[in-house]
Enzyme design. Sequence first.
Site, PDB file in Angstrom:
ATOM      1  N   GLY A   8      36.542 -26.079  36.566  1.00 42.11           N
ATOM      2  CA  GLY A   8      36.383 -27.344  35.841  1.00 42.11           C
ATOM      3  C   GLY A   8      36.782 -27.247  34.383  1.00 42.11           C
ATOM      4  N   ALA A 124      32.293 -31.344  22.448  1.00 42.61           N
ATOM      5  CA  ALA A 124      33.708 -31.101  22.756  1.00 42.61           C
ATOM      6  C   ALA A 124      34.315 -32.329  23.417  1.00 42.61           C
ATOM      7  CB  ALA A 124      33.842 -29.891  23.677  1.00 42.61           C
ATOM      8  N   LYS A 175      16.859 -31.470  25.873  1.00 40.73           N
ATOM      9  CA  LYS A 175      18.253 -31.949  25.811  1.00 40.73           C
ATOM     10  C   LYS A 175      18.384 -33.293  26.530  1.00 40.73           C
ATOM     11  CE  LYS A 175      22.826 -31.562  25.247  1.00 40.73           C
ATOM     12  NZ  LYS A 175      23.825 -30.900  26.067  1.00 40.73           N
ATOM     13  N   SER A 244      29.557 -38.302  25.476  1.00 40.56           N
ATOM     14  CA  SER A 244      30.563 -38.154  26.535  1.00 40.56           C
ATOM     15  C   SER A 244      30.516 -39.301  27.542  1.00 40.56           C
ATOM     16  CB  SER A 244      30.433 -36.799  27.227  1.00 40.56           C
ATOM     17  OG  SER A 244      29.221 -36.696  27.913  1.00 40.56           O
TER      18      SER A 244
END
Length: 291
Positions: A8, A124, A175, A244
């Site tokens: 991935g 990212a 998180k 994201s």
Amino acid sequence: MASILLIGPGAIGATLAAWLCQDDRHQVAVAARTPFESLEVQTPQGVIHAKPRVFTEPAQLKPVDWVLVTTKAYDSDAAALWFPNAVSGRTRVAIIQNGVEHLARFDQHLARERLVPVMIDLPADRVAPGKSIQRGPAKIVVPAGQNGADFLALFAHTNFDGTQTDDFTTALWRKLCLNSAGAVSAVLLKGAGISHHDGVAELMRSIVRECIAVGRAEGATLADSIPDEIVAGARRAPKTTENSMVADRRVGRPMEIDTRNGVIVRLGRKHGIPAPMNALMVALLQAAQAE
Ligand SMILES: NC(=O)c1ccc[n+]([C@@H]2O[C@H](COP(=O)([O-])OP(=O)(O)OC[C@H]3O[C@@H](n4cnc5c(N)ncnc54)[C@H](OP(=O)(O)O)[C@@H]3O)[C@@H](O)[C@H]2O)c1
């Protein structure tokens, strides 16, 4: 030396693979759905390049020491199709994804003692196949024990902040608190700046309070101050910072709706804890995704 197959190579995967390739003690290969020639990652330390072997068919693989799974959570079953060729008796499999169900996603494919769940904080973005931008420092947290220690050792040459914890459940739910609040941005298709709107900030706090209640029922230790900390963090971030799910929605990729909000509703139901704000986010995002 470790042989490593990363499954991935998106935002997280391309970044990790490129860093791992900088250590010539490792033999790094990548299992890709979309092939690419080489890796190029813009990091806070400069651009790094690498040319790992890229596989597009499981039949091309041989067993390795480590498999690192960095697909989206909803692609976990597809990622596991690489296991029969890549995994032997010595292989350990690190699950580097968001959410709190790392082991549950993979334990029908492999014994739990082979699986290493990983919590990663690493902003990212994917730019193109094999190309990503690492926007800030990387932090990885693993459960205490030999598997966790051996996984962190793979990153010994990087400046990643790697830690082991005796309370991994809390690390994952902490998180998830942050990620669950990100649903509001995904619904509105706006960056962190929306948190300056008081009504939106209160909605984010409500979503996180539900996450805390369910997380505590699941055994996590979560402070009452987390909702305010998350809003304060969003308000400190550049207003255009996007999570994201926003990025995925913008380009028409499926969002990790169940991993980040649906799970709070599902596990809440198990404990008799209502999570109406998360259910609302799930309904709106599913509707947006179906468009
Ligand atoms: N991005 C972040 O800042 C960040 C930060 C922390 C945690 N995370 C978590 O890390 C995980 C990965 O996120 P991401 O942002 O890196 O996702 P991503 O950019 O969408 O990358 C996922 C990659 O997996 C590939 N893939 C999907 N199915 C595959 C298969 N069967 N075999 C091989 N490759 C396959 C995709 O291929 P295609 O190129 O063909 O789509 C893509 O390259 C998620 O759980 C996410 O929540 C992300």
